[in-house]
Enzyme design. Structure first.
Site, PDB file in Angstrom:
ATOM      1  N   PHE A 149      23.393  11.976 -21.866  1.00 48.40           N
ATOM      2  CA  PHE A 149      22.516  12.313 -20.646  1.00 48.40           C
ATOM      3  C   PHE A 149      22.133  11.408 -19.474  1.00 48.40           C
ATOM      4  CE2 PHE A 149      19.454  10.174 -23.290  1.00 48.40           C
ATOM      5  CZ  PHE A 149      18.591   9.610 -22.361  1.00 48.40           C
ATOM      6  N   CYS A 281      23.347   2.364 -21.412  1.00 47.03           N
ATOM      7  CA  CYS A 281      23.730   1.638 -22.444  1.00 47.03           C
ATOM      8  C   CYS A 281      24.169   0.021 -22.132  1.00 47.03           C
ATOM      9  CB  CYS A 281      25.218   2.087 -22.627  1.00 47.03           C
ATOM     10  SG  CYS A 281      26.496   1.854 -21.331  1.00 47.03           S
TER      11      CYS A 281
HETATM   12  P1  NAD Z   1      24.332  11.651 -27.706  1.00 48.91           P
HETATM   13  O1  NAD Z   1      25.277  10.990 -28.828  1.00 48.91           O
HETATM   14  O2  NAD Z   1      22.920  12.363 -28.333  1.00 48.91           O
HETATM   15  O3  NAD Z   1      24.873  12.793 -27.023  1.00 48.91           O
HETATM   16  C1  NAD Z   1      26.303  12.501 -26.250  1.00 48.91           C
HETATM   17  C2  NAD Z   1      27.235  13.889 -26.323  1.00 48.91           C
HETATM   18  O4  NAD Z   1      27.415  14.232 -27.482  1.00 48.91           O
HETATM   19  C3  NAD Z   1      26.431  14.969 -25.530  1.00 48.91           C
HETATM   20  O5  NAD Z   1      27.053  15.893 -24.860  1.00 48.91           O
HETATM   21  C4  NAD Z   1      25.716  16.027 -26.759  1.00 48.91           C
HETATM   22  O6  NAD Z   1      25.611  17.220 -26.614  1.00 48.91           O
HETATM   23  C5  NAD Z   1      26.740  15.618 -27.703  1.00 48.91           C
HETATM   24  N1  NAD Z   1      26.246  15.549 -29.153  1.00 48.91           N
HETATM   25  C6  NAD Z   1      25.184  15.392 -29.431  1.00 48.91           C
HETATM   26  N2  NAD Z   1      24.990  15.549 -30.778  1.00 48.91           N
HETATM   27  C7  NAD Z   1      26.247  16.081 -31.366  1.00 48.91           C
HETATM   28  C8  NAD Z   1      26.705  16.511 -32.643  1.00 48.91           C
HETATM   29  N3  NAD Z   1      25.795  16.216 -33.937  1.00 48.91           N
HETATM   30  N4  NAD Z   1      27.933  16.634 -32.715  1.00 48.91           N
HETATM   31  C9  NAD Z   1      28.803  16.922 -31.559  1.00 48.91           C
HETATM   32  N5  NAD Z   1      28.142  16.473 -30.418  1.00 48.91           N
HETATM   33  C10 NAD Z   1      27.049  16.009 -30.049  1.00 48.91           C
HETATM   34  O7  NAD Z   1      23.890  10.816 -26.775  1.00 48.91           O
HETATM   35  P2  NAD Z   1      22.690  10.778 -25.328  1.00 48.91           P
HETATM   36  O8  NAD Z   1      21.459  10.661 -26.297  1.00 48.91           O
HETATM   37  O9  NAD Z   1      22.994  11.933 -24.643  1.00 48.91           O
HETATM   38  O10 NAD Z   1      23.007   9.397 -24.635  1.00 48.91           O
HETATM   39  C11 NAD Z   1      22.426   8.176 -25.053  1.00 48.91           C
HETATM   40  C12 NAD Z   1      23.548   7.345 -25.937  1.00 48.91           C
HETATM   41  O11 NAD Z   1      24.626   7.205 -25.083  1.00 48.91           O
HETATM   42  C13 NAD Z   1      22.933   5.954 -26.150  1.00 48.91           C
HETATM   43  O12 NAD Z   1      23.165   5.616 -27.784  1.00 48.91           O
HETATM   44  C14 NAD Z   1      23.559   5.126 -25.345  1.00 48.91           C
HETATM   45  O13 NAD Z   1      23.716   3.757 -25.452  1.00 48.91           O
HETATM   46  C15 NAD Z   1      25.121   5.775 -25.203  1.00 48.91           C
HETATM   47  N6  NAD Z   1      25.749   5.365 -24.048  1.00 48.91           N
HETATM   48  C16 NAD Z   1      26.660   4.559 -23.978  1.00 48.91           C
HETATM   49  C17 NAD Z   1      27.486   4.273 -23.001  1.00 48.91           C
HETATM   50  C18 NAD Z   1      28.907   3.391 -23.275  1.00 48.91           C
HETATM   51  O14 NAD Z   1      29.440   3.032 -22.238  1.00 48.91           O
HETATM   52  N7  NAD Z   1      28.987   2.761 -24.342  1.00 48.91           N
HETATM   53  C19 NAD Z   1      27.327   4.921 -21.848  1.00 48.91           C
HETATM   54  C20 NAD Z   1      26.136   5.862 -21.617  1.00 48.91           C
HETATM   55  C21 NAD Z   1      25.311   6.038 -22.942  1.00 48.91           C
END
Ligand code: NAD
Length: 498
Positions: A149, A281
Site C-alpha cells: 500500500f 520501507c
Molecule cells: P503486505 O505484505 O501486507 O501486503 C503486500 C501485498 O501482499 C498486498 O498486495 C496484499 O494484498 C498482499 N497480501 C497481504 N497478505 C497476504 C496473504 N496472507 N497472502 C497473500 N498475499 C497477501 O504489506 P503492506 O502492509 O501493504 O506494505 C507494507 C510492507 O511492505 C512493510 O513491511 C514495508 O517495509 C514493505 N515494503 C517493502 C519495500 C521494499 O522495497 N523492501 C517497499 C515498500 C514496502
C-alpha cells in the site's frame, strides 16, 4: 459508493467475485470507495488475456516497444499531479510526497525506454574454426506483480515498465487499500498504444495472490511487501517453478557519530523518520547515537519532531499525513505504549495528537523514543509509523554490530564528517542500500534496489540492470555455416575448439 474494478484485456472488468473491501480516506476516517476482491477465476481470465497478448507483444520490434514506452512516459509526466492526488486521497501522504513517488516511478519508465541498448546481446567471432558464438535475451511470458500500500504508483512502476519493455505481458495485483492509482495507470498504458492484454490489473487479497502463485501460465512473480508475506510468496512461487523476487520489510538504522553536524543530521533524521508518516520501507526507524552524540541529538530531533505540521495530505501546509487505516493507527499506538512500559523514555509522545476538523482521521503524531534497547518491542518490530527510536552505542564497531544483528538488511545510513568511518561502515554493514550523510539511499533507476537478509527473498534486486536480467532469459547460439563439400565426417569426442 464508487467501486474500483479490475482492468483486463484493455478495458475495465467486474469479474465474477462479488467480494469487496473498503477503501478509506485516512484523513477523514470515512470510507470513500470499495474495491472488488478478485477470485481465482478472475485471475485466470486476466492471465489468459496476458498469455494471448504475449504471442504478439513478445514478437513486437524494439522500435515498436520503445515508441509505446516513450508515449507512456509522456502521459505519466503530464498526469503526475492527478496521479499524486489519487495516491494522497487513498494513502494519506501529502501531495508533494506523492508527486515524489510518481517522479521516482517515472525514472524507471525512462530507464526502460532504453530497452534496445539494455537487451543487447554478445557476439564472439571465430570461437573455433568457422564457428561463431552469440547470445541474446528473450522475454519470459506472463509476469505478475503483487505490491504494497505504501507506494501505490512507484512500486508497481518498479515492475511493469521493465517487464513490458523486455517483451513480457503483466498482471498487477495492487494493494487493496489504495487501488485506484492502478486504474489510471492502466488507462495511460492504453492511451500510449499498448496492445490490449499486455497490462492487466486484478484487485484482491490472498485469494487472488494464491491464484497467481499457482497459475501454470504465470512465469515470474515480483513481490514487494512485508517480510512474512514475502517469504510465503517466494516459497509458494518457487515451489511452483516460477522465477520469484520478493522484497520484504525493514528496520533501517542511521548511526550518528559525534563528528556529524547535529543540525544537519537531525534535519535529515526527522524527514526520514516522519516523511510519509514513517510508512516507507526505507524510513529511518532507529537512530543509533554513538558516544557523546546522544543527548544533543535527542534534543535536536525532539524539537524538530514537535514542529512537524501534521494534517490531511491535500492541505498544502501539511508536511505529514495520517497512517493508512484505523487498525494501523491502533497498532502503532500500542507499540509506543509498550516502549514506555518496557523502560524507554518517550521524548516526544504523538499518541494524543488531534487534527482540528479531522478528528476521525487516522493520525499519529511524530514520536521520539529515547533509551531504546534491542530487547524492546519498539526496536524488534517494524512499526511502519511515525516513530523514531534512539539507541545508544559506545563505538562505531558497536553500532555496526547492532545493525548486523538485526534480521532485516534493507537500508541504513551514517552521519559523519569522517571518510574513514564512512568507509568502515559501508564495508562492514550487512545491508543492501547504504547512505553516507544521505538518510534514504534509494538507488537511481539505472542501479538496482534491494535489501539483504529478511528484506529480500530470491537473489534478484528490482529494476535497473537486475530488473532486466529478472524479466528476460538468455539464449546462447553456437553457429557454423560450412560449405557442403567441406563435410569432414562425424566426430564422437566432446566438442572442443580448433
Ligand atoms: P503486505 O505484505 O501486507 O501486503 C503486500 C501485498 O501482499 C498486498 O498486495 C496484499 O494484498 C498482499 N497480501 C497481504 N497478505 C497476504 C496473504 N496472507 N497472502 C497473500 N498475499 C497477501 O504489506 P503492506 O502492509 O501493504 O506494505 C507494507 C510492507 O511492505 C512493510 O513491511 C514495508 O517495509 C514493505 N515494503 C517493502 C519495500 C521494499 O522495497 N523492501 C517497499 C515498500 C514496502
Amino acid at each position: 459508493m464508487r467501486t474500483v474494478t479490475h482492468w483486463i484485456g484493455g478495458k475495465p472488468a467486474t469479474g465474477t467475485s462479488t467480494r469487496t473491501s473498503p477503501v478509506w480516506n485516512p484523513a477523514t476516517g470515512q470510507q470513500q470507495a470499495e474495491v472488488l476482491l478478485g477470485s481465482a477465476a478472475d485471475v485466470d481470465t486476466a492471465v489468459q488475456a496476458a498469455a494471448a497478448a504475449f504471442e504478439t507483444w513478445s514478437q513486437s520490434s524494439l522500435s515498436q516497444r520503445t515508441k509505446v514506452l516513450f508515449a507512456f512516459r509522456e502521459l505519466v509526466n503530464a498526469r503526475t499531479q492527478e496521479l499524486a492526488e489519487i495516491v494522497s486521497d487513498e494513502h494519506g501522504k501529502v501531495v508533494s510526497d506523492a508527486r515524489g513517488e510518481v517522479q521516482r516511478g517515472l525514472e524507471v519508465i525512462e530507464f526502460a525506454c532504453g530497452i534496445p541498448q539494455l537487451l543487447k546481446g554478445e557476439y564472439s567471432d571465430q570461437v573455433s574454426s568457422g564457428v561463431d558464438l552469440f547470445s541474446f535475451r528473450e522475454p519470459l511470458g506472463v509476469c505478475a506483480g503483487i505490491t504494497p500500500f505504501n507506494f501505490p504508483a512507484m512500486v508497481p512502476m518498479w515492475m511493469h515498465p521493465m517487464a513490458i519493455a523486455c517483451g513480457n505481458t503483466f498482471v498487477l495485483k495492487p494493494s487493496e487499500r489504495d487501488p485506484s492509482t492502478s486504474t489510471l495507470v492502466a488507462e495511460l498504458w492504453a492511451e500510449a498504444g499498448l496492445p490490449d492484454g499486455v497490462f492487466n490489473v486484478v484487485h484482491g487479497d490472498k485469494e487472488a495472490v494464491d491464484a497467481l502463485l499457482d497459475h501454470p501460465d504465470v512465469a515470474a512473480v515480483s513481490f514487494v511487501g512485508s517480510t512474512p508475506i514475502a517469504k510465503y510468496i517466494h516459497q509458494r512461487g518457487t515451489a511452483n517453478g516460477k522465477r520469484v523476487q520478493a522484497l520484504g520489510g525493514a528496520k533501517n538504522h542511521a548511526i550518528v557519530l559525534p563528528d556529524a553536524g547535529i543540525d544537519y543530521a537531525s534535519d535529515h533524521l526527522v524527514a526520514a523518520a516522519f516523511g510519509s508518516a514513517g510508512e516507507r520501507c526505507m524510513a529511518i526507524s532507529a537512530a543509533v547515537a554513538v558516544g557523546g552524540a546522544a543527548d544533543e541529538l535527542v534534543a535536536a530531533v525532539s524539537e524538530k519532531a514537535r514542529g512537524v505540521k501534521v494534517g490531511p495530505g491535500r492541505a498544502p501546509e501539511s508536511e505529514m499525513g495520517p497512517v493508512i487505516t484505523a487498525a494501523a493507527r491502533e497498532r502503532i499506538l500500542g507499540l509506543i505504549g509498550s516502549g514506555a512500559e518496557q523502560g524507554a523514555t518517550l521524548a516526544v509522545d504523538g499518541r494524543d495528537l488531534s487534527v482540528p476538523g479531522h478528528e476521525e482521521g487516522f493520525f499519529v503524531g511524530p514520536t521520539v523514543i529515547d533509551d531504546v534497547s534491542r530487547d524492546m518491542d519498539v526496536y524488534r518490530e517494524e512499526i511502519f509509523g511515525p516513530v523514531l527510536s534512539v539507541v545508544r552505542a559506545s563505538t562505531v564497531e558497536d553500532a555496526i554490530a547492532l545493525i548486523n544483528s538485526n534480521p532485516y538488511g534493507n537500508g541504513t545510513a551514517i552521519f559523519t564528517s569522517s571518510g574513514e568511518a564512512a568507509r568502515q561502515f559501508q564495508r562492514g554493514v550487512k545491508v543492501g542500500m547504504i547512505g553516507v550523510n544521505v538518510p534514504i539511499p534509494v538507488p537511481m533507476a539505472y542501479y538496482s534496489f534491494g535489501g539483504w537478509k529478511d528484506s529480500l527473498f530470491g537473489q534478484s534486486h528490482i529494476y535497473g540492470p537486475e530488473g532486466i536480467a529478472f524479466y528476460s532469459r538468455a539464449k546462447v547460439v553456437t553457429s557454423r555455416w560450412p560449405h557442403v563439400e567441406q563435410a569432414t565426417g562425424a566426430s564422437y569426442h566432446f566438442p572442443t575448439a580448433t
